[in-house]
Write a protein that holds these residues in place. Structure first.
Motif, short mmCIF file in Angstrom:
data_model
loop_
_atom_site.label_atom_id
_atom_site.label_comp_id
_atom_site.label_asym_id
_atom_site.label_seq_id
_atom_site.Cartn_x
_atom_site.Cartn_y
_atom_site.Cartn_z
N UNK A 1 0.84 -1.19 0.00
CA UNK A 1 0.00 0.00 0.00
C UNK A 1 0.88 1.25 0.00
N UNK A 2 0.52 2.19 -0.85
CA UNK A 2 1.25 3.45 -0.92
C UNK A 2 0.24 4.55 -1.25
N UNK A 3 0.21 5.59 -0.45
CA UNK A 3 -0.70 6.72 -0.68
C UNK A 3 0.13 7.97 -0.95
N UNK A 4 -0.24 8.66 -2.01
CA UNK A 4 0.45 9.88 -2.38
C UNK A 4 -0.48 11.07 -2.22
N UNK A 5 -0.01 12.10 -1.52
CA UNK A 5 -0.72 13.37 -1.44
C UNK A 5 -0.04 14.34 -2.39
N UNK A 6 -0.83 14.97 -3.26
CA UNK A 6 -0.28 15.81 -4.31
C UNK A 6 -0.79 17.25 -4.18
N UNK A 7 -0.09 18.15 -4.84
CA UNK A 7 -0.52 19.56 -4.84
C UNK A 7 -1.96 19.67 -5.35
#
Length: 259
Positions: free
Chosen positions: A131-137
């Motif tokens: 599992x990998x979660x990315x928060x982006x601009x």
């Protein structure tokens, strides 16, 4: 896309078919167990707590399978049959049924990869082995799971290309919780004990009556209804799991918190 983010370094297709298969088998499990639980609830003619717990367990199993079916189907619908991730020279591209969207590496705000993940058969099937979660601009978020081909390699590539992004493990909230874990465990235990005490104080009783001819007969008076027993049967496992989870989280927090 090539002009904006450069050449493709790696491409990772998402196995949407696996998500649909998971949704189907979970639904196949949820429907008969749900009907069985409702049939047993409606046809129950006594107040035995054992029967109520069994009914609660069957209905709980049905609800769990239904949750898996809904979440897997929702992810499959959102991504579409051609969902993919591309690692490019200057950014990350995500393609889905809504089209392709890309972000430069400098737009990756945070990367959350759990530090410890238990890998077992069900986790692999559901894609939870990675599992990998990315928060982006701009508030956008991307979720990468084990259904993406080479998911761990994809996650490493994002980390390598985004040195300024915050690295998180997903359990930072535990630092803020602290002693609330013990309070939660105590609350679960109090609720569980209260339900058991209520059932014990409203147990079935046997009454004897004597008619005009002096004949003595006995009949059982039900203390609580089948609906209450079923609700307790559902709630007790929830309380037990909740209490154990809170205690484990508290111990883990105390053990691994920064000194």
């Amino acid at each position: 896309m090539t002009d904006l983010f450069g050449a493709v370094l790696s491409r990772h297709r998402v196995d949407t078919g696996a998500r649909w298969r998971n949704a189907v088998w979970a639904l196949v499990l949820a429907v008969p167990t749900g009907w069985l639980g409702l049939w047993a609830l409606l046809s129950a003619d006594d107040g035995r707590s054992g029967g109520g717990r069994t009914i609660g367990l069957v209905i709980g199993l049905s609800l769990g399978a239904l949750y898996i079916a809904v979440t897997q189907a929702w992810r499959a619908v959102r991504g579409g049959s051609g969902e993919y991730f591309e690692v490019r020279e200057r950014g990350l591209v995500h393609g889905s049924r809504r089209g392709a969207v890309g972000w430069e590496w400098s737009q990756v705000v945070s990367i959350t990869i759990p530090g410890s993940t238990r890998i077992h058969g069900l986790a692999r099937r559901l894609g939870n082995d990675y599992r990998c979660r990315l928060a982006l601009d701009g508030g956008a978020r991307l979720h990468i799971d084990g259904h993406a081909a080479g998911a761990s390699g994809l996650g490493r590539a994002v980390v390598e290309h985004s040195p300024r992004a915050r690295r998180l493990e997903g359990d930072e909230w535990q630092e803020r919780a602290g002693g609330w874990f013990l309070a939660g465990a105590a609350a679960f235990l109090v609720v569980g004990v209260s339900m058991v005490a209520y059932l014990a104080s409203h147990a079935d009783t046997t009454r004897r009556t004597t008619d005009a001819n002096g004949m003595v007969s006995e009949h059982t008076v039900q203390g609580v209804g089948n609906g209450v027993i079923m609700a307790v049967g559902l709630s007790l496992p929830v309380c037990a799991v909740g209490a154990i989870t809170c205690i484990v989280l508290y111990v883990r927090y105390r053990r691994y918190r920064p000194r």
